[in-house]
Enzyme design. Structure first.
Site, PDB file in Angstrom:
ATOM      1  N   LYS A  47       0.895  -1.229   0.101  1.00  0.00           N
ATOM      2  CA  LYS A  47      -0.166   0.030  -0.084  1.00  0.00           C
ATOM      3  C   LYS A  47       0.617   1.324  -0.020  1.00  0.00           C
ATOM      4  CE  LYS A  47      -4.322  -1.391   1.976  1.00  0.00           C
ATOM      5  NZ  LYS A  47      -5.548  -1.252   3.094  1.00  0.00           N
ATOM      6  N   ASP A  83     -10.188   3.337   1.698  1.00  0.00           N
ATOM      7  CA  ASP A  83     -10.602   2.777   2.920  1.00  0.00           C
ATOM      8  C   ASP A  83     -11.450   3.340   3.854  1.00  0.00           C
ATOM      9  OD1 ASP A  83      -9.497   0.078   2.528  1.00  0.00           O
ATOM     10  OD2 ASP A  83      -7.445   0.847   3.029  1.00  0.00           O
ATOM     11  N   THR A 175      -8.445  -1.746  15.521  1.00  0.00           N
ATOM     12  CA  THR A 175      -7.419  -2.442  15.681  1.00  0.00           C
ATOM     13  C   THR A 175      -7.673  -4.045  15.117  1.00  0.00           C
ATOM     14  OG1 THR A 175      -8.233  -3.385  17.944  1.00  0.00           O
ATOM     15  CG2 THR A 175      -7.098  -1.506  17.880  1.00  0.00           C
TER      16      THR A 175
END
Ligand code: NAP
Length: 261
Positions: A47, A83, A175
């Site tokens: 990424k 995202d 997380t």
């Protein structure tokens, strides 16, 4: 390059997942450009490193320094990041009105960063808590500098969580805690969850994490990680095709692929 863990595979004739090792990333990107593909997704570990092989970045990818979607614009490969916007769309589609919300984000990794940058312009304030406190402080500083956002960041402890959660209208677990195989884990004691809050867990395997189950039991509004997964993909589809994504079909396809239907 959809998922480095997958072998090359074709689904419904349009989706091909290719495994690319870091040393071959540059030639893989050049090859896709030469083939004239409309675009492709990128995931871990590429990424960040892919940014140096592209012809440009849109504003979201430039802010984050990370790309999950590449669009071929007349042979110029432009990096985007869907995202965070996928997470925002998932929350809005669930009927959550973001304006004026005090938001608590747990985590300061790649996903938390993308979500925080997309959410900051929409919500009232953000409290970032992360196991490694320095990463939460750095992300908070980056958000203040880039967007002038009202955000503070500190180390995630039982105390910092319980002190701050009472003022949070929206809690986001960004997380990996709760993810398969440690599905019984949650960072948040169930007694801290309230019916007047919304809880978004970006973990999608399992679909019903322990946090989501506890939040439902507390009467909170809940959003699971599958919605973010689908909407970030839907936004990528829309960038490539300029057509509205078939979101229902995508939900069904992801569930089937994950053996959930
Ligand atoms: P990442 O960059 O590796 O970050 C992981 C984050 O989790 C860090 O903040 C890390 O804290 C924290 N963490 C890990 N174990 C912990 C523990 N035992 N206690 C407290 N904090 C812990 O990963 P990522 O890309 O942000 O992804 C995070 C999760 O989101 C993964 O489960 C991933 O599958 C999921 N995800 C979902 C979507 C979706 O579309 N739904 C999209 C992206 C990611 P430290 O900084 O202290 O290590």
């Amino acid at each position: 390059m959809q998922n480095a863990a997958l072998e090359a595979k074709e689904v419904n004739g349009i989706y091909v997942a290719l495994k690319v090792s870091p040393p071959t990333l540059r030639s893989a990107v050049e090859g896709l450009r030469a083939l004239g593909v409309a675009g492709f997704n990128v995931t871990i570990p590429h990424k960040v490193s892919i940014t140096r092989y592209l012809g440009g970045l849109d504003s979201s990818a430039a802010l984050l320094g990370a790309v999950n979607t590449v669009v071929n614009k007349e042979s110029r490969l432009i990096g985007h990041n869907t995202d965070g916007l996928g997470a925002v769309r998932a929350l809005k589609e669930a009927g959550i009105n973001l304006g004026g919300l005090c938001t608590m984000i747990l985590g300061a990794g790649g996903a938390a960063r993308a979500i925080a940058f997309s959410l900051a312009p929409e919500v009232e304030s953000i409290i970032l808590l992360n196991r490694t406190g320095s990463k939460a402080s750095k992300l908070a500083k980056d958000l203040q500098k880039a967007l002038g956002a009202s955000v503070k960041g500190s180390r995630l402890t039982a105390e910092s969580l319980s002190e701050n959660i009472s003022s949070a209208d929206l809690l986001i677990n960004a997380t990996s805690v709760g993810m398969h195989p440690k599905t019984e884990e949650s960072l948040v004691d169930r007694n801290l969850l309230r019916s007047d809050m919304a809880v978004f867990d970006i973990v999608y395997n399992p679909l019903q994490t322990r946090l989501i189950c506890d939040a439902e039991a507390a009467g909170a509004k809940t959003v699971g990680g599958l919605a973010m997964l689908v909407y970030q993909g839907a936004l990528a589809f829309e960038l490539w095709t300029k057509k509205k994504a078939p979101v229902e079909v995508m939900f069904k396809a992801v569930k089937t692929q994950m053996g959930m239907e």
